[in-house]
Motif scaffolding. Structure first.
Motif, PDB file in Angstrom:
ATOM      1  N   THR A 191      12.516   5.130 -11.253  1.00 43.45           N
ATOM      2  CA  THR A 191      11.308   6.194 -11.043  1.00 43.45           C
ATOM      3  C   THR A 191      12.396   7.651 -10.626  1.00 43.45           C
ATOM      4  O   THR A 191      12.248   8.749 -10.849  1.00 43.45           O
TER       5      THR A 191
ATOM      6  N   ASN B 183       8.005   7.625  -6.048  1.00 47.35           N
ATOM      7  CA  ASN B 183       7.353   8.107  -6.248  1.00 47.35           C
ATOM      8  C   ASN B 183       7.569   9.866  -5.981  1.00 47.35           C
ATOM      9  O   ASN B 183       8.234  10.757  -6.381  1.00 47.35           O
ATOM     10  N   ALA B 184       7.134  10.289  -4.556  1.00 47.66           N
ATOM     11  CA  ALA B 184       7.433  10.987  -3.955  1.00 47.66           C
ATOM     12  C   ALA B 184       8.856  11.997  -3.982  1.00 47.66           C
ATOM     13  O   ALA B 184       9.042  12.800  -3.288  1.00 47.66           O
TER      14      ALA B 184
ATOM     15  N   LYS C 160      11.431  12.321  -5.286  1.00 48.61           N
ATOM     16  CA  LYS C 160      12.391  13.164  -6.019  1.00 48.61           C
ATOM     17  C   LYS C 160      11.559  13.797  -6.473  1.00 48.61           C
ATOM     18  O   LYS C 160      13.262  14.045  -6.937  1.00 48.61           O
TER      19      LYS C 160
ATOM     20  N   LYS D  43       1.032  -0.980   0.192  1.00 48.01           N
ATOM     21  CA  LYS D  43       0.162  -0.122   0.381  1.00 48.01           C
ATOM     22  C   LYS D  43       1.005   1.289  -0.096  1.00 48.01           C
ATOM     23  O   LYS D  43       1.639   1.579   0.805  1.00 48.01           O
ATOM     24  N   CYS D  44       0.751   1.863  -0.859  1.00 50.45           N
ATOM     25  CA  CYS D  44       1.439   2.955  -1.245  1.00 50.45           C
ATOM     26  C   CYS D  44       2.477   3.343  -0.925  1.00 50.45           C
ATOM     27  O   CYS D  44       3.566   4.261  -1.163  1.00 50.45           O
ATOM     28  N   ARG D  45       2.891   2.068  -1.611  1.00 52.11           N
ATOM     29  CA  ARG D  45       4.380   2.281  -2.327  1.00 52.11           C
ATOM     30  C   ARG D  45       4.882   2.879  -3.335  1.00 52.11           C
ATOM     31  O   ARG D  45       6.328   3.811  -3.415  1.00 52.11           O
ATOM     32  N   LYS D  46       4.104   2.813  -4.556  1.00 52.96           N
ATOM     33  CA  LYS D  46       4.971   3.544  -5.761  1.00 52.96           C
ATOM     34  C   LYS D  46       4.321   4.946  -5.589  1.00 52.96           C
ATOM     35  O   LYS D  46       5.464   6.053  -6.262  1.00 52.96           O
ATOM     36  N   THR D  47       3.863   5.050  -4.489  1.00 51.87           N
ATOM     37  CA  THR D  47       3.288   6.893  -4.455  1.00 51.87           C
ATOM     38  C   THR D  47       4.448   7.396  -3.720  1.00 51.87           C
ATOM     39  O   THR D  47       4.817   8.322  -4.100  1.00 51.87           O
ATOM     40  N   LEU D  48       5.151   7.432  -2.765  1.00 55.00           N
ATOM     41  CA  LEU D  48       6.203   6.886  -1.963  1.00 55.00           C
ATOM     42  C   LEU D  48       7.704   7.195  -2.477  1.00 55.00           C
ATOM     43  O   LEU D  48       7.571   8.417  -2.593  1.00 55.00           O
TER      44      LEU D  48
ATOM     45  N   GLU E 130      13.109  -0.735  -8.304  1.00 48.14           N
ATOM     46  CA  GLU E 130      12.255   0.333  -8.213  1.00 48.14           C
ATOM     47  C   GLU E 130      12.273   1.394  -8.645  1.00 48.14           C
ATOM     48  O   GLU E 130      12.050   2.481  -9.119  1.00 48.14           O
TER      49      GLU E 130
END
Length: 110
Positions: free
Chosen positions: A62, A34-35, A37, A27-32, A58
């Motif tokens: 990103t 991405n943030a 950056k 949960k929220c791994r990709k969002t975190l 990953e």
């Protein structure tokens, strides 16, 4: 804490940093990721040996190519190790090993 030892020896900026513990598994791994950056502070988190390759892959997909990476392993123990460089160079080194063991601290400066 291992993250402070890793930060001190990393060579990355120490004046401002953020410690994330372990990244979320789902949960929220990709969002975190991405943030990250847009993060101006040195980023520090732990990762397990069996997830380290996936996590570095990953991150490399990103984060900008110029991201400085330090992987600290087995801090304050006989097999203490620091790997510094690009995602590609650290991944290449880790993939060449028969296994990856020990406690791992990842440090990034975007």
């Amino acid at each position: 804490e291992a993250f402070l030892t890793a930060l001190t020896a990393s060579g990355l900026p120490m004046d401002r940093f953020v410690y994330l513990g372990f990244l979320p598994l789902k949960k929220c791994r990709k969002t975190l990721i991405n943030a990250l950056k847009d993060e101006k502070r040195t980023i520090i988190f732990y990762e397990s040996p069996h997830r380290i390759l996936r996590t570095l892959e990953e991150l490399s997909q990103t984060l900008p190519e110029k991201t400085q990476l330090v992987l600290a392993r087995e801090l304050t123990k006989i097999h203490e190790e620091f790997l510094r460089g690009s995602f590609d160079s650290v991944l290449k080194e880790l993939r060449s090993r028969p296994s990856i063991k020990g406690e791992i601290v990842i440090l990034l400066h975007v």
